[in-house]
Motif scaffolding. Structure first.
Motif, PDB file in Angstrom:
ATOM      1  N   ARG A 174       0.810  -1.209   0.000  1.00 44.47           N
ATOM      2  CA  ARG A 174       0.000   0.000   0.000  1.00 44.47           C
ATOM      3  C   ARG A 174       0.855   1.277   0.000  1.00 44.47           C
ATOM      4  O   ARG A 174       2.064   1.235   0.200  1.00 44.47           O
ATOM      5  N   TYR A 175       0.155   2.409  -0.134  1.00 39.86           N
ATOM      6  CA  TYR A 175       0.824   3.710  -0.126  1.00 39.86           C
ATOM      7  C   TYR A 175       1.401   4.027   1.250  1.00 39.86           C
ATOM      8  O   TYR A 175       2.372   4.782   1.363  1.00 39.86           O
ATOM      9  N   ASP A 176       0.822   3.426   2.322  1.00 41.94           N
ATOM     10  CA  ASP A 176       1.316   3.673   3.683  1.00 41.94           C
ATOM     11  C   ASP A 176       2.405   2.679   4.076  1.00 41.94           C
ATOM     12  O   ASP A 176       2.714   2.526   5.262  1.00 41.94           O
ATOM     13  N   GLU A 177       3.007   2.002   3.092  1.00 42.57           N
ATOM     14  CA  GLU A 177       4.114   1.076   3.346  1.00 42.57           C
ATOM     15  C   GLU A 177       5.327   1.444   2.488  1.00 42.57           C
ATOM     16  O   GLU A 177       5.889   0.596   1.795  1.00 42.57           O
ATOM     17  N   TYR A 199       0.351   1.073  -4.270  1.00 44.91           N
ATOM     18  CA  TYR A 199       1.218   2.181  -3.877  1.00 44.91           C
ATOM     19  C   TYR A 199       1.122   3.302  -4.902  1.00 44.91           C
ATOM     20  O   TYR A 199       0.978   4.483  -4.539  1.00 44.91           O
ATOM     21  N   GLU A 202      -1.896   5.293  -4.593  1.00 43.03           N
ATOM     22  CA  GLU A 202      -1.965   5.960  -3.296  1.00 43.03           C
ATOM     23  C   GLU A 202      -3.110   5.435  -2.427  1.00 43.03           C
ATOM     24  O   GLU A 202      -3.744   6.171  -1.675  1.00 43.03           O
ATOM     25  N   THR A 204      -4.452   3.379   0.730  1.00 46.79           N
ATOM     26  CA  THR A 204      -3.981   3.078   2.077  1.00 46.79           C
ATOM     27  C   THR A 204      -4.881   2.035   2.743  1.00 46.79           C
ATOM     28  O   THR A 204      -5.914   1.645   2.190  1.00 46.79           O
ATOM     29  N   LYS A 205      -4.511   1.644   3.958  1.00 41.01           N
ATOM     30  CA  LYS A 205      -5.315   0.657   4.667  1.00 41.01           C
ATOM     31  C   LYS A 205      -6.705   1.196   5.006  1.00 41.01           C
ATOM     32  O   LYS A 205      -7.658   0.412   5.138  1.00 41.01           O
ATOM     33  N   GLU A 206      -6.840   2.521   5.110  1.00 41.33           N
ATOM     34  CA  GLU A 206      -8.170   3.099   5.344  1.00 41.33           C
ATOM     35  C   GLU A 206      -9.072   2.880   4.124  1.00 41.33           C
ATOM     36  O   GLU A 206     -10.271   2.593   4.271  1.00 41.33           O
TER      37      GLU A 206
END
Length: 306
Positions: A174-177, A199, A202, A204-206
């Protein structure tokens, strides 16, 4: 703007059976108008230690999204004498929801194979002493040969077997990784390009959590911001203390396979933690063993992510 989910082809999608990889697959299907081209392959590598709910989730995706998922399991085709080339000893058999292993058989087969191979080829005196005492080398945070041979090599074996030597490996990060993305992109080669569409989009987990909260079916395991602490192997040695405790409290029997493997091999998966037998005893006898201050971080999931 180009759609990151219109992935380059030919491609192999590393599918873990978790919410993130399923979200990625859904968006790839959507980009191709819900029918994958013939040169995109979705592959799930079963270790036998996945939660039954994960296997049920994959089956729902196959049936409801009308997508072919190839289920692979590690196997060995030889006993001693072993080949000098490890690849000549190993095969990956295709299974399905009904025939997939549920009790860690591929994982145990790998550990037994690695131990037998070490005994056959080993020459170093220090390792000879360990072998003499019945001590076998288990996968651990610094030598994750389980990830390599149960998962990564299975994907490449499949692609080579259908005579596709150069392809894109689609991974659900994901984008948050960003750190994991940077790390995995370094493993790209001239033959295999790592592609991370979530990624690039963009997501994310949300985003993943919202998607599955709104969707008509879901992975029936806890949804913690789009991911589950139960992901991949049930008590993987890479999980942090708190998640390990939670899973053992929910079902103490889940620790038994890991206990058996450590005892059979006279070794542990992590030297910086108690054995799984000791962990189980401590967790059962103590109301709360690991609080937030006494927790550690996950050391990362297997190659194909959550």
């Amino acid at each position: 703007m180009n759609n990151p989910y219109k992935i380059p082809r030919p491609a192999q999608i590393s599918f873990s059976g978790g919410r993130s990889s399923a979200f990625m697959l859904w968006n790839i299907l959507k980009a191709y108008e819900y029918k994958l081209p013939d040169d995109i392959y979705v592959i799930f590598a079963n270790t036998g230690k996945e939660d039954e709910k994960t296997l049920e989730f994959i089956k729902k995706i196959e049936d409801n999204w009308k997508v072919k998922i190839y289920w692979l399991e590690f196997d060995t085709k030889k006993t001693p004498p072993f080949s000098k080339k490890r690849s000549e000893d190993i095969i990956y058999k295709e299974v399905n929801f009904e025939t997939a292993s549920r009790n860690g058989e591929p994982f145990k087969k790998l550990i037994d194979y690695r131990s037998a191979r070490d005994r056959y080829f080993i020459t170093e005196r220090k390792n000879q002493d360990k072998i003499k005492n019945g001590i076998n080398f288990l996968p651990n945070p610094l030598a994750r040969y389980c990830t390599d041979l149960l998962k990564i090599k299975s994907f490449d074996y499949f692609m080579k077997n259908i005579e596709i030597k150069q392809y894109n490996n689609i991974v659900g990060l994901r984008y948050d990784e960003p750190r994991r993305v940077t790390s995995i992109k370094k493993s790209s080669t001239k033959r295999i390009e790592i592609v991370v569409p979530m990624y690039e989009a963009e997501h994310t987990k949300e985003d993943i959590s919202k998607f599955w909260n709104d969707y008509w079916f879901d992975l029936e395991l806890p949804n913690v911001d789009g991911v589950t602490p139960h992901g991949n192997c049930d008590l993987c040695f890479l999980k942090n203390k708190k998640n390990t405790e939670m899973i053992i409290r929910e079902n103490p029997n889940k620790a038994d396979w890991w206990i058996q493997i450590e005892e059979e091999n006279k070794n542990v998966f992590r030297i910086n933690r108690p054995s799984y037998k000791k962990l189980k005893e401590m967790i059962i006898s103590t109301p709360s063993l690991f609080d937030d201050e006494n927790n550690d971080e996950d050391l990362g999931d297997c190659f194909c992510t959550d």
